[in-house]
Design a protein around this motif. Structure first.
Motif, PDB file in Angstrom:
ATOM      1  N   ASP B  55      24.867-134.579  -3.230  1.00 41.10           N
ATOM      2  CA  ASP B  55      23.723-133.955  -2.534  1.00 41.10           C
ATOM      3  C   ASP B  55      24.148-133.464  -1.162  1.00 41.10           C
ATOM      4  OD1 ASP B  55      21.378-134.845  -4.357  1.00 41.10           O
ATOM      5  OD2 ASP B  55      22.435-136.704  -3.907  1.00 41.10           O
ATOM      6  N   THR B  56      24.881-134.318  -0.477  1.00 42.35           N
ATOM      7  CA  THR B  56      25.304-133.974   0.882  1.00 42.35           C
ATOM      8  C   THR B  56      26.244-132.782   0.875  1.00 42.35           C
ATOM      9  OG1 THR B  56      25.058-136.274   1.542  1.00 42.35           O
ATOM     10  CG2 THR B  56      26.395-134.885   2.970  1.00 42.35           C
ATOM     11  N   ARG B  58      26.549-130.396  -1.394  1.00 44.00           N
ATOM     12  CA  ARG B  58      25.817-129.173  -1.741  1.00 44.00           C
ATOM     13  C   ARG B  58      24.972-128.704  -0.566  1.00 44.00           C
ATOM     14  NH1 ARG B  58      20.634-129.555  -1.608  1.00 44.00           N
ATOM     15  NH2 ARG B  58      20.640-131.329  -3.047  1.00 44.00           N
ATOM     16  N   ALA B  59      24.308-129.648   0.094  1.00 42.34           N
ATOM     17  CA  ALA B  59      23.440-129.285   1.209  1.00 42.34           C
ATOM     18  C   ALA B  59      24.226-128.694   2.372  1.00 42.34           C
ATOM     19  CB  ALA B  59      22.666-130.513   1.671  1.00 42.34           C
ATOM     20  N   GLN B  60      25.396-129.265   2.639  1.00 38.89           N
ATOM     21  CA  GLN B  60      26.252-128.716   3.696  1.00 38.89           C
ATOM     22  C   GLN B  60      26.604-127.263   3.394  1.00 38.89           C
ATOM     23  OE1 GLN B  60      28.764-132.823   4.720  1.00 38.89           O
ATOM     24  NE2 GLN B  60      29.761-131.208   3.597  1.00 38.89           N
ATOM     25  N   SER B  63      23.582-124.911   3.740  1.00 39.15           N
ATOM     26  CA  SER B  63      23.268-124.739   5.152  1.00 39.15           C
ATOM     27  C   SER B  63      24.254-123.761   5.814  1.00 39.15           C
ATOM     28  CB  SER B  63      23.328-126.110   5.844  1.00 39.15           C
ATOM     29  OG  SER B  63      23.105-125.981   7.210  1.00 39.15           O
ATOM     30  N   TRP B  74      20.092-122.857  -4.654  1.00 41.58           N
ATOM     31  CA  TRP B  74      20.906-123.944  -5.214  1.00 41.58           C
ATOM     32  C   TRP B  74      20.255-124.533  -6.459  1.00 41.58           C
ATOM     33  CZ3 TRP B  74      18.657-128.869  -4.950  1.00 41.58           C
ATOM     34  CH2 TRP B  74      17.634-129.037  -4.010  1.00 41.58           C
TER      35      TRP B  74
END
Lengths: 308, 259
Positions: B55-56, B58-60, B63, B74
């Protein structure tokens, strides 16, 4: 196709900071630019924001620049220190000082220091010169050249034989000294010096994590393997094709929230037994691997990792 | 600092922000398509636990790609399917994949680079092969492709097979660190051999941090090598143009959004 000419790239760069600021403020998200049109879920997990820069007061910034200029000269980097800032990483719980080196309006290097101790954590040269690629260094001579640069940066390399490898992506010889404490490796804290073929510094990485107190008594290999077997059985991993479990031994290991539900890094490493679980998925040529960090004192799983 | 430069610094960021907002409104979300895929099921649901790492990552990526100007959507779980990837592949200008990757057997002894879809399935998840993507792309290269997987930074294991970078139009070659034109606005990042999630998270976190703020993508790669704190066993690699800014409007002429 052509890349942007320099002035246009400067404009593009100028747009990056406001874009990031707007994204943080939610303005961009409202405009649909960062649309998370996938299934429900957080776009950015709490605490996972990218590192942020914090301005420093003039006095401390000037002191950092002065020290950085001296260090840069010692390791042969071009440029003078022109900007210093604090960078806070909320996820990795790290705060560092970054100092830019510039020359003629372009950035030629970056130095990173621990915000509390001032210890050098990283140096990167961003000013490549054609002469850097003259083949003056080879596998045999690289360790001595790397050791000299590490010493010049105030980092005495360990009195052990380093590993040496050529890295195509870095265009550099990579010379690495593992950190070992009382005979136990610290895999995350390798001192690495990358050398251009001409022997100049490409970059240097010198992470040094704090270590928790070692437990008075450590669990046995059998105990750690039993913990891993129980964990694997509890998650049906033991039914996978090619399932194997092995003890890789003691290591100062990271607490990172693996298997704990959320990413939760702790800056301090703990003495753990590292247990590897492997299995072979269908169609795959290589096995997939999971490692569990089993606290050597308590027997609890405090972290881990997995291949992708 | 001269008065002129001081004025630039004072007025520059607000003016740039205004231009940015206006340009987003004018070009809409479809201007520069980005896609990010996260195999949540394989790394979390199927394991019976959640690490939060994918999750982290992908989120990075989402962003940072948004900050660079890509309209990034996403997908994970049942939304991350082979058919979804292929339906978007032709128009993607930025791609991020966090999944299992390998040189998979596609009729032994032939191996082809690919990655697993999520699809919500714990076993036998279909593979998205480089050949599938290549069939849906024109000859125009994608701008940024990050394959956060094992093995997809390697040469083809079977001679003559297309690699994942080539499928997105990015040859396995690196520009000089001083060549401002290079191979055009293209950059590919992946890993050689096994890549470990914890290292990938740290390396990519550092790469995105520098890429989204002040560095070219090649410099961001070098800075991430030096500063990320990843362990030595994970080996990232790159192809493309070292000095590419990462901005999607770089493929000029004409560069209508440049000053």
């Amino acid at each position: 196709m052509r890349a942007l000419p320099f002035p246009a790239r400067r404009w593009a760069r100028a747009l990056a900071r406001p874009a990031a600021a707007l994204a943080v403020a939610g303005v961009v998200g409202a405009a649909g630019v960062a649309a998370a049109a996938g299934p429900p879920g957080p776009a950015l997990p709490a605490g996972a924001e990218l590192p942020r820069s914090v301005a420093l007061a003039a006095g401390p910034a000037a002191a950092l620049r002065q020290r950085a200029s001296t260090l840069a000269r010692a390791v042969g980097l071009q440029g003078t220190a022109t900007a210093a800032r604090e960078v806070v990483d909320p996820l990795l719980k790290r705060t560092v000082h970054e100092i830019d080196l510039t020359e003629g309006g372009r950035r030629t290097g970056l130095l990173v220091q621990d915000a509390q101790s001032g210890r050098t954590l990283a140096i990167a040269d961003l000013a490549w010169d054609p002469d850097d690629d003259a083949p003056r260094t080879d596998r045999r001579s690289a360790p001595a050249a790397a050791a000299r640069l590490a010493k010049a940066a105030g980092l005495g390399p360990p009195d052990t034989a380093p590993t040496v490898a050529w890295d195509d992506a870095a265009d550099a010889w990579t010379v690495s000294w593992p950190r070992i404490v009382d005979g136990v490796p610290v895999p995350s804290d390798t001192l690495t010096v990358r050398l251009r073929p001409g022997g100049t510094l490409a970059s240097l990485s010198a992470p040094q994590s704090p270590l928790a107190a070692a437990p008075q008594r450590t669990i046995s290999s059998q105990t750690a393997l039993r913990v891993a077997h129980d964990f694997a059985a509890g998650h049906a991993l033991d039914r996978l094709s090619g399932f194997q479990v092995e003890d890789l031994g003691l290591a100062w290991s990271e607490v990172n929230g693996f298997a704990g539900g959320t990413v939760a890094f702790e800056p301090t490493l703990r003495l753990c037994r590292v247990i590897r679980i492997s299995y072979l998925p269908a169609d795959a040529a290589d096995p997939e691997r999971i490692e569990l960090h089993v606290d050597a004192g308590t027997g609890q799983i405090v972290g881990g990792d997995q291949t992708s | 600092m001269s008065r002129h430069r001081g004025t630039q610094r004072l007025l520059g960021p607000p003016l740039a922000a205004l231009l940015l907002v206006l340009s987003f409104g004018a070009h809409g979300a479809a201007a520069y398509q980005g896609s990010a895929y996260e195999n949540y099921t394989a790394f979390q649901s199927c394991m019976g636990w959640a690490s939060g790492m994918t999750d982290t990552m992908r989120a990075q990526a989402v962003s940072a790609l948004a900050a660079l100007g890509y309209s990034t959507t996403w997908y994970r779980r049942t939304a991350f399917t082979r058919s979804r990837v292929l339906s978007r592949a032709g128009a993607d200008q930025a791609v991020y994949v966090q999944s299992h990757g390998d040189q998979y057997y596609k009729g032994a002894p032939t191996k082809v680079q690919g990655f697993r879809q999520d699809g919500g399935a714990c076993s036998g998840a279909p593979i998205v092969y480089a050949t599938d993507i290549d069939a849906r792309r024109s000859s125009t290269a994608a701008h940024i492709v990050v394959m956060s997987t094992c093995h997809l930074g390697e040469a083809a294991a079977t001679q003559g097979q297309i690699t994942m970078s080539q499928a997105y139009g990015i040859a396995q070659r690196r520009s000089s660190r001083t060549d401002s034109v290079g191979y055009g606005p293209e950059f590919y990042l992946s890993y050689i051999g096994d890549a470990w999630l914890d290292d990938q998270l740290k390396f990519e976190r550092s790469f995105w941090h520098y890429a989204a703020t002040s560095s070219t993508l090649g410099q961001a790669f070098d800075l991430a090598l030096a500063t990320s704190g990843k362990a030595a066993r994970t080996t990232p690699t790159w192809f493309g143009t070292y000095l590419y800014s990462g901005f999607p409007w770089a493929p000029s002429p004409p560069c209508t959004r440049c000053a």
